[in-house]
Enzyme design. Structure first.
Site, PDB file in Angstrom:
ATOM      1  CB  CYS A  87      -0.962  -0.108   1.278  1.00 46.15           C
ATOM      2  SG  CYS A  87      -2.326  -1.297   0.946  1.00 46.15           S
TER       3      CYS A  87
HETATM    4  N1  LIG Z   1      -3.550  -5.232   1.651  1.00 43.49           N
HETATM    5  C1  LIG Z   1      -3.724  -4.381   2.329  1.00 43.49           C
HETATM    6  O1  LIG Z   1      -3.105  -4.178   3.763  1.00 43.49           O
HETATM    7  C2  LIG Z   1      -4.705  -3.233   2.191  1.00 43.49           C
HETATM    8  C3  LIG Z   1      -5.306  -2.242   3.200  1.00 43.49           C
HETATM    9  C4  LIG Z   1      -6.271  -1.252   2.980  1.00 43.49           C
HETATM   10  C5  LIG Z   1      -6.553  -1.162   1.640  1.00 43.49           C
HETATM   11  N2  LIG Z   1      -6.108  -2.001   0.402  1.00 43.49           N
HETATM   12  C6  LIG Z   1      -6.541  -1.740  -0.393  1.00 43.49           C
HETATM   13  O2  LIG Z   1      -7.479  -2.716  -1.041  1.00 43.49           O
HETATM   14  C7  LIG Z   1      -7.666  -2.928  -2.433  1.00 43.49           C
HETATM   15  C8  LIG Z   1      -7.227  -4.663  -2.430  1.00 43.49           C
HETATM   16  O3  LIG Z   1      -6.122  -4.789  -1.921  1.00 43.49           O
HETATM   17  P1  LIG Z   1      -5.620  -6.412  -1.623  1.00 43.49           P
HETATM   18  O4  LIG Z   1      -4.214  -6.197  -0.932  1.00 43.49           O
HETATM   19  O5  LIG Z   1      -6.646  -7.064  -0.879  1.00 43.49           O
HETATM   20  O6  LIG Z   1      -5.257  -6.684  -2.978  1.00 43.49           O
HETATM   21  P2  LIG Z   1      -4.888  -8.253  -3.408  1.00 43.49           P
HETATM   22  O7  LIG Z   1      -4.081  -8.127  -4.782  1.00 43.49           O
HETATM   23  O8  LIG Z   1      -4.471  -9.128  -2.347  1.00 43.49           O
HETATM   24  O9  LIG Z   1      -6.389  -9.059  -4.147  1.00 43.49           O
HETATM   25  C9  LIG Z   1      -7.284  -8.434  -5.138  1.00 43.49           C
HETATM   26  C10 LIG Z   1      -8.117  -9.684  -5.475  1.00 43.49           C
HETATM   27  O10 LIG Z   1      -9.024  -9.052  -6.605  1.00 43.49           O
HETATM   28  C11 LIG Z   1      -9.254 -10.388  -7.647  1.00 43.49           C
HETATM   29  N3  LIG Z   1      -9.509  -9.740  -8.784  1.00 43.49           N
HETATM   30  C12 LIG Z   1      -9.047  -8.666  -9.856  1.00 43.49           C
HETATM   31  N4  LIG Z   1     -10.035  -8.600 -10.578  1.00 43.49           N
HETATM   32  C13 LIG Z   1     -11.292  -9.048 -10.390  1.00 43.49           C
HETATM   33  C14 LIG Z   1     -12.477  -9.079 -10.811  1.00 43.49           C
HETATM   34  N5  LIG Z   1     -12.700  -8.505 -11.925  1.00 43.49           N
HETATM   35  N6  LIG Z   1     -13.431  -9.887 -10.265  1.00 43.49           N
HETATM   36  C15 LIG Z   1     -13.033 -10.508  -9.279  1.00 43.49           C
HETATM   37  N7  LIG Z   1     -11.899 -10.601  -8.562  1.00 43.49           N
HETATM   38  C16 LIG Z   1     -10.919  -9.631  -9.097  1.00 43.49           C
HETATM   39  C17 LIG Z   1      -7.675 -10.654  -7.584  1.00 43.49           C
HETATM   40  O11 LIG Z   1      -7.913 -12.126  -8.151  1.00 43.49           O
HETATM   41  C18 LIG Z   1      -7.309 -10.763  -6.123  1.00 43.49           C
HETATM   42  O12 LIG Z   1      -7.567 -11.952  -5.628  1.00 43.49           O
HETATM   43  C19 LIG Z   1      -6.710  -2.335  -2.997  1.00 43.49           C
HETATM   44  O13 LIG Z   1      -7.058  -1.123  -3.482  1.00 43.49           O
HETATM   45  C20 LIG Z   1      -5.763  -1.901  -1.773  1.00 43.49           C
HETATM   46  O14 LIG Z   1      -4.809  -0.566  -2.091  1.00 43.49           O
HETATM   47  C21 LIG Z   1      -5.180  -3.059   0.926  1.00 43.49           C
END
Ligand SMILES: NC(=O)c1ccc[n+]([C@@H]2O[C@H](COP(=O)([O-])OP(=O)(O)OC[C@H]3O[C@@H](n4cnc5c(N)ncnc54)[C@H](O)[C@@H]3O)[C@@H](O)[C@H]2O)c1
Length: 448
Positions: A275
């Site tokens: 992030c």
């Molecule tokens: N990881 C963190 O600590 C955190 C904390 C706060 C906010 N965020 C934000 O949250 C969001 C998600 O982060 P994350 O770390 O969970 O991401 P991630 O990469 O771990 O997971 C994203 C998931 O979305 C899936 N995906 C992609 N396109 C898709 C679609 N069209 N339909 C269904 N599934 C689909 C992918 O296969 C993947 O499993 C980002 O914007 C990130 O910046 C992350």
């Protein structure tokens, strides 16, 4: 298609989607998880999470057993839920700006899925997105795909997520706040009601605002946290150059000032994870598009990138040249209690060690598999700390895993070729280290 009363759906089952869905399921809410990754869906159906997060596996297994969670690659299933959370990734493009391709695709799928549904659905953007995205990007795509009007027919809200990997479940069970950026009153009321149901026994401060302000809150939060890390690391780097100065004592003292506070004041090898770097780059790029150059944020990033050299320089102080020296790196994950190595400082440090001609062995309790995918073959990944230390001229402690805190002087002595330790996390008790050459981040033991 049968509609689950009061069910919620998550599109994107990464750290945010899966952890939030699992916590909601643990509160008795039926959740439908959608992801494009077939293997992930298959494993989740068996209760196997795709990453390590404390408490997650056990809660997921319980929810699957109680049939409170279902997993599918079929996006049309979201129409069975009243509230649909978008939790897909929002990666950076090469120029640092945000790539919204996953958000757009997921929005389109959700829109098509609810097009024929006679019910009201609330679509919630939980992914981190640049201010204005919910209104300017999601709204038109959702309206076009659903052929419905946002407002009366479909609700829309931004609801940024603040969980931290390594404590994602704990943070979701008791968040310090909920931020709801509602398109209209009905959207805001629907989401507030859902959260009241989830947190019926605890009072979580809730900020209800417009979508763009909600999106901005998320960036402001990460910008402040990252700035704090780069600030204490800057002080640490200065301390390192002043004999006897110690950043740990400095941090302890300044943290007593309530205007500063004691949390997030730990000097180290720099921030990592999926992030901070991504979000700062996106905010910098967005800000420049508005003709404002955010000098501070660019400096925060630069300090962070350079922190790896500070760590490598400590090993150079101990060894002189690193050419043909064997360095044992303990810890690859960007912090303890996660297997996530995205943007991990260990990767920057290893890269620099290799460029200096060192040979590198490495060990991590959880992140070895992920590390193997990105590290060059010549980095030797070992199955435990002792074999990693074997024959090393210097050890660098890169992640603050409890397992490394428990290592005893003899563990190093009996394995290493030479007693040189660089503590990038300040987890080793100095009193333990008689007979060792010890360098630590922010500890001024010798002149530069
Ligand atoms: N990881 C963190 O600590 C955190 C904390 C706060 C906010 N965020 C934000 O949250 C969001 C998600 O982060 P994350 O770390 O969970 O991401 P991630 O990469 O771990 O997971 C994203 C998931 O979305 C899936 N995906 C992609 N396109 C898709 C679609 N069209 N339909 C269904 N599934 C689909 C992918 O296969 C993947 O499993 C980002 O914007 C990130 O910046 C992350």
């Amino acid at each position: 298609m049968r509609r689950e009363s009061d069910a919620v759906s998550f599109v994107g089952l990464g750290y945010v989607g899966l952890c939030t869905a699992t916590v909601m399921a643990s509160k008795g809410i039926k959740t439908i998880g959608v992801d494009v990754d077939e293997k992930r869906i298959e494993e989740l159906g068996k209760g196997h999470p795709p990453f390590h997060e404390p408490q997650l596996e056990q809660m997921l297994k319980a929810a699957v057993r109680k049939k409170r969670m279902e997993f599918t690659t079929d996006a049309s299933r979201v129409a069975q839920a009243n509230t649909i959370f978008l939790t897909v990734g929002t990666p950076s493009r090469d120029d640092g700006s945000m790539d919204l391709a996953y958000v757009k695709k997921a929005t389109q799928n959700v829109g098509s899925a609810i097009a024929e549904s006679p019910s009201y659905h609330l679509v919630v953007i939980k992914s981190t997105v640049i201010p204005g995205t919910t209104i300017d990007v999601v709204r038109p795509v959702l309206e076009a795909a659903s052929e419905k009007l946002i407002g009366p027919e479909v609700g829309l809200a931004s609801n940024p997520e603040f969980l931290a990997e390594g404590s994602a479940i704990k943070g979701t069970l008791q968040p310090d706040k909920i931020v709801i950026g509602a398109f209209d009153t009905k959207s805001g009321a629907t989401l507030t009601k859902l959260y009241r149901r989830i947190y019926s026994k605890i009072n979580i401060p809730t900020i209800v605002t417009d979508p763009t302000t909600a999106e901005t809150i998320k960036y402001a939060s990460n910008a402040f946290l990252a700035t704090r890390v780069s600030t204490i690391n800057t002080i640490a780097n200065i301390c390192q150059r002043v004999p006897n100065a110690d950043v740990e004592t400095v941090a302890k003292a300044i943290g007593l000032d309530p205007r500063i506070g004691r949390l997030y004041l730990k000097a180290g090898p720099g921030y990592g994870g999926s992030c901070f770097h991504k979000d700062l780059q996106a905010l910098i790029s967005f800000s420049r598009s508005l003709n404002y150059d955010p000098l501070l944020l660019a400096a925060v990033e630069k300090v962070n990138q350079r922190q790896a050299s500070e760590i490598v320089n400590l090993s150079k102080k101990l060894l002189g040249s690193l050419d043909n020296r064997r360095i044992a790196v303990l810890g690859l994950a960007f912090k303890k209690d996660t297997d996530d190595i995205r943007e991990a400082p260990s990767l920057r440090v290893i890269d620099e060690l290799l460029k200096n001609g060192a040979s590198v062995s490495a060990y991590d309790p959880m992140a070895l598999e992920n590390a193997r995918r990105v590290l060059p073959e010549k980095v030797e990944l070992l199955p435990d700390a002792i074999s990693c230390l074997k024959g090393a001229d210097c050890c660098i402690v890169m992640t603050e895993w409890d397992e490394f805190r428990r290592l005893r002087p003899n563990d190093y002595k009996s394995s290493m070729r030479a007693p040189n330790i660089v503590d990038a996390r300040r987890i080793i008790k100095r009193g333990d280290l008689n007979g060792f050459n010890y360098m630590a981040i922010g500890l001024g033991t010798s002149s530069p």
